[in-house]
Design a protein around this motif. Structure first.
Motif, PDB file in Angstrom:
ATOM      1  N   LEU A   1     -50.104  60.943 124.059  1.00  0.00           N
ATOM      2  CA  LEU A   1     -48.743  60.445 123.846  1.00  0.00           C
ATOM      3  C   LEU A   1     -47.816  60.930 124.959  1.00  0.00           C
ATOM      4  O   LEU A   1     -46.960  60.170 125.434  1.00  0.00           O
ATOM      5  CB  LEU A   1     -48.234  60.916 122.485  1.00  0.00           C
ATOM      6  N   ALA A   2     -47.991  62.164 125.390  1.00  0.00           N
ATOM      7  CA  ALA A   2     -47.159  62.716 126.463  1.00  0.00           C
ATOM      8  C   ALA A   2     -47.381  61.951 127.761  1.00  0.00           C
ATOM      9  O   ALA A   2     -46.431  61.685 128.509  1.00  0.00           O
ATOM     10  CB  ALA A   2     -47.475  64.194 126.662  1.00  0.00           C
ATOM     11  N   ARG A   3     -48.616  61.578 128.024  1.00  0.00           N
ATOM     12  CA  ARG A   3     -48.908  60.824 129.246  1.00  0.00           C
ATOM     13  C   ARG A   3     -48.331  59.413 129.177  1.00  0.00           C
ATOM     14  O   ARG A   3     -47.866  58.864 130.189  1.00  0.00           O
ATOM     15  CB  ARG A   3     -50.423  60.770 129.466  1.00  0.00           C
ATOM     16  N   ILE A   4     -48.350  58.833 127.988  1.00  0.00           N
ATOM     17  CA  ILE A   4     -47.769  57.492 127.820  1.00  0.00           C
ATOM     18  C   ILE A   4     -46.267  57.525 128.066  1.00  0.00           C
ATOM     19  O   ILE A   4     -45.724  56.690 128.806  1.00  0.00           O
ATOM     20  CB  ILE A   4     -48.079  56.951 126.402  1.00  0.00           C
ATOM     21  N   PHE A   5     -45.585  58.498 127.461  1.00  0.00           N
ATOM     22  CA  PHE A   5     -44.140  58.629 127.675  1.00  0.00           C
ATOM     23  C   PHE A   5     -43.828  58.899 129.144  1.00  0.00           C
ATOM     24  O   PHE A   5     -42.864  58.349 129.695  1.00  0.00           O
ATOM     25  CB  PHE A   5     -43.567  59.755 126.805  1.00  0.00           C
ATOM     26  N   SER A   6     -44.632  59.738 129.778  1.00  0.00           N
ATOM     27  CA  SER A   6     -44.401  60.063 131.184  1.00  0.00           C
ATOM     28  C   SER A   6     -44.575  58.837 132.076  1.00  0.00           C
ATOM     29  O   SER A   6     -43.858  58.677 133.067  1.00  0.00           O
ATOM     30  CB  SER A   6     -45.356  61.176 131.630  1.00  0.00           C
ATOM     31  N   ALA A   7     -45.530  57.974 131.716  1.00  0.00           N
ATOM     32  CA  ALA A   7     -45.766  56.769 132.509  1.00  0.00           C
ATOM     33  C   ALA A   7     -44.683  55.714 132.266  1.00  0.00           C
ATOM     34  O   ALA A   7     -44.174  55.100 133.206  1.00  0.00           O
ATOM     35  CB  ALA A   7     -47.143  56.195 132.183  1.00  0.00           C
ATOM     36  N   LEU A   8     -44.334  55.504 130.991  1.00  0.00           N
ATOM     37  CA  LEU A   8     -43.334  54.489 130.659  1.00  0.00           C
ATOM     38  C   LEU A   8     -41.952  54.826 131.207  1.00  0.00           C
ATOM     39  O   LEU A   8     -41.166  53.930 131.528  1.00  0.00           O
ATOM     40  CB  LEU A   8     -43.260  54.301 129.144  1.00  0.00           C
TER      41      LEU A   8
ATOM     42  N   MET B   1     -36.560  54.275 136.772  1.00  0.00           N
ATOM     43  CA  MET B   1     -35.232  54.529 136.209  1.00  0.00           C
ATOM     44  C   MET B   1     -34.149  53.596 136.759  1.00  0.00           C
ATOM     45  O   MET B   1     -33.231  53.197 136.041  1.00  0.00           O
ATOM     46  CB  MET B   1     -34.828  55.981 136.448  1.00  0.00           C
ATOM     47  N   GLY B   2     -34.247  53.243 138.029  1.00  0.00           N
ATOM     48  CA  GLY B   2     -33.268  52.324 138.605  1.00  0.00           C
ATOM     49  C   GLY B   2     -33.308  50.968 137.918  1.00  0.00           C
ATOM     50  O   GLY B   2     -32.257  50.374 137.613  1.00  0.00           O
ATOM     51  N   THR B   3     -34.521  50.486 137.670  1.00  0.00           N
ATOM     52  CA  THR B   3     -34.675  49.195 137.002  1.00  0.00           C
ATOM     53  C   THR B   3     -34.186  49.261 135.559  1.00  0.00           C
ATOM     54  O   THR B   3     -33.480  48.359 135.091  1.00  0.00           O
ATOM     55  CB  THR B   3     -36.154  48.761 137.027  1.00  0.00           C
ATOM     56  N   TYR B   4     -34.542  50.325 134.846  1.00  0.00           N
ATOM     57  CA  TYR B   4     -34.058  50.477 133.472  1.00  0.00           C
ATOM     58  C   TYR B   4     -32.535  50.556 133.431  1.00  0.00           C
ATOM     59  O   TYR B   4     -31.891  49.987 132.541  1.00  0.00           O
ATOM     60  CB  TYR B   4     -34.651  51.742 132.841  1.00  0.00           C
ATOM     61  N   GLY B   5     -31.961  51.247 134.404  1.00  0.00           N
ATOM     62  CA  GLY B   5     -30.511  51.384 134.440  1.00  0.00           C
ATOM     63  C   GLY B   5     -29.806  50.060 134.618  1.00  0.00           C
ATOM     64  O   GLY B   5     -28.819  49.766 133.928  1.00  0.00           O
ATOM     65  N   VAL B   6     -30.307  49.227 135.523  1.00  0.00           N
ATOM     66  CA  VAL B   6     -29.653  47.937 135.752  1.00  0.00           C
ATOM     67  C   VAL B   6     -29.899  46.995 134.580  1.00  0.00           C
ATOM     68  O   VAL B   6     -29.048  46.143 134.267  1.00  0.00           O
ATOM     69  CB  VAL B   6     -30.105  47.314 137.086  1.00  0.00           C
TER      70      VAL B   6
ATOM     71  N   PHE C   1     -35.601  46.258 141.273  1.00  0.00           N
ATOM     72  CA  PHE C   1     -36.987  46.649 141.024  1.00  0.00           C
ATOM     73  C   PHE C   1     -37.756  46.815 142.326  1.00  0.00           C
ATOM     74  O   PHE C   1     -38.480  47.809 142.516  1.00  0.00           O
ATOM     75  CB  PHE C   1     -37.671  45.610 140.130  1.00  0.00           C
ATOM     76  N   VAL C   2     -37.589  45.867 143.228  1.00  0.00           N
ATOM     77  CA  VAL C   2     -38.298  45.943 144.513  1.00  0.00           C
ATOM     78  C   VAL C   2     -37.818  47.146 145.323  1.00  0.00           C
ATOM     79  O   VAL C   2     -38.623  47.912 145.872  1.00  0.00           O
ATOM     80  CB  VAL C   2     -38.107  44.641 145.318  1.00  0.00           C
ATOM     81  N   ALA C   3     -36.490  47.327 145.389  1.00  0.00           N
ATOM     82  CA  ALA C   3     -35.922  48.372 146.244  1.00  0.00           C
ATOM     83  C   ALA C   3     -36.167  49.778 145.714  1.00  0.00           C
ATOM     84  O   ALA C   3     -36.433  50.700 146.493  1.00  0.00           O
ATOM     85  CB  ALA C   3     -34.428  48.134 146.423  1.00  0.00           C
ATOM     86  N   THR C   4     -36.071  49.961 144.379  1.00  0.00           N
ATOM     87  CA  THR C   4     -36.151  51.316 143.826  1.00  0.00           C
ATOM     88  C   THR C   4     -37.516  51.655 143.226  1.00  0.00           C
ATOM     89  O   THR C   4     -37.738  52.800 142.835  1.00  0.00           O
ATOM     90  CB  THR C   4     -35.063  51.537 142.750  1.00  0.00           C
ATOM     91  N   CYS C   5     -38.397  50.679 143.156  1.00  0.00           N
ATOM     92  CA  CYS C   5     -39.733  50.931 142.593  1.00  0.00           C
ATOM     93  C   CYS C   5     -40.843  50.559 143.581  1.00  0.00           C
ATOM     94  O   CYS C   5     -41.630  51.408 143.991  1.00  0.00           O
ATOM     95  CB  CYS C   5     -39.911  50.178 141.282  1.00  0.00           C
TER      96      CYS C   5
ATOM     97  N   GLY D   1     -31.709  61.720 132.058  1.00  0.00           N
ATOM     98  CA  GLY D   1     -30.309  62.123 132.023  1.00  0.00           C
ATOM     99  C   GLY D   1     -29.418  61.040 132.602  1.00  0.00           C
ATOM    100  O   GLY D   1     -28.328  60.762 132.081  1.00  0.00           O
ATOM    101  N   ALA D   2     -29.882  60.395 133.670  1.00  0.00           N
ATOM    102  CA  ALA D   2     -29.125  59.317 134.296  1.00  0.00           C
ATOM    103  C   ALA D   2     -28.982  58.116 133.364  1.00  0.00           C
ATOM    104  O   ALA D   2     -27.907  57.519 133.253  1.00  0.00           O
ATOM    105  CB  ALA D   2     -29.795  58.890 135.604  1.00  0.00           C
TER     106      ALA D   2
END
Length: 214
Positions: free
Chosen positions: A7-14, A20-25, A50-54, A139-140
């Motif tokens: 579960l920890a690895r899944i959360f870390s991957a997701l 984070m940039g994509t999730y933020g936008v 997504f392209v620029a930050t990932c 945090g962001a």
């Protein structure tokens, strides 16, 4: 393998910092008044982000790995984070400039610039101490939701969304502890770094824009 580790690895991957940039936008586009923008415009901004930050940082880390500058693509080694973090910083700055030229609201531009500032702090402190990048990213995201909720830029109250963001941040930070990647203090420092770097610039801009009456 223990279920908690899986579960920890899944959360870390997701909730990898690279996403984070994509999730933020996505949060900005669907939880703020920007949700009323044309679908095509939203899709373009999300895709560029997504392209620029990932994608670009992933390609950069791939090249650094093949050049021998990075041995672990997951960047678990503190000493190997400088160049990947620098690439990510430049990508965030470039995305913020792009937002400015497409006339995005200033607070959205500052989300990217705040992310770049958080990365600069991570890179600087990382010379001596391994602050959590995952916690910084969460945090962001929490800062983005909190800003939208408190500034009046959202279309709903966002109370439950903010609670959800905090719970997810707790899960991600706990995952890093379970995996032994960071200490409690390193995750706490990461969360504060991400939250303050993203929230404070946008909040100060908002406060400066409000006229005072005497």
């Amino acid at each position: 393998m223990k279920f908690s580790i899986i579960l920890a690895r899944i959360f870390s991957a997701l909730f990898s910092p690279i996403l984070m940039g994509t999730y933020g936008v996505l949060i900005a586009m669907f939880l703020s008044y920007l949700c009323y923008s044309p679908d095509k415009a939203k899709l373009i901004v999300i895709a560029v982000t997504f392209v620029a930050t990932c994608i670009v940082p992933v390609i950069g880390i791939f090249l650094l790995t093949h050049l021998g500058a990075v041995k672990d693509p997951m960047l678990n080694e503190r000493t190997e984070r400088f160049w990947p973090y620098l690439i990510c910083t430049l990508c965030y700055i470039g995305t913020g400039i792009y937002y400015h030229f497409v006339h995005a609201p200033q607070w959205l531009c500052l989300f990217m610039f705040g992310g770049a500032l958080a990365l600069v702090i991570l890179n600087f402190v990382n010379r001596w101490w391994k602050i959590s990048g995952h916690a910084t990213g969460m945090g962001a995201l929490c800062a983005m939701v909190f800003f939208l909720m408190s500034s009046g830029n959202s279309v709903t109250s966002l109370q439950w969304e903010f609670v959800t963001a905090i719970v997810l941040a707790g899960c991600v930070c706990t995952s890093r502890l379970i995996l032994g990647r960071h200490t409690l203090l390193q995750t706490a420092a990461g969360f504060l770094n991400g939250f303050l770097c993203v929230f404070l610039p946008a909040w100060l801009l908002q406060a400066a824009a409000i006229p005072s009456f005497h």
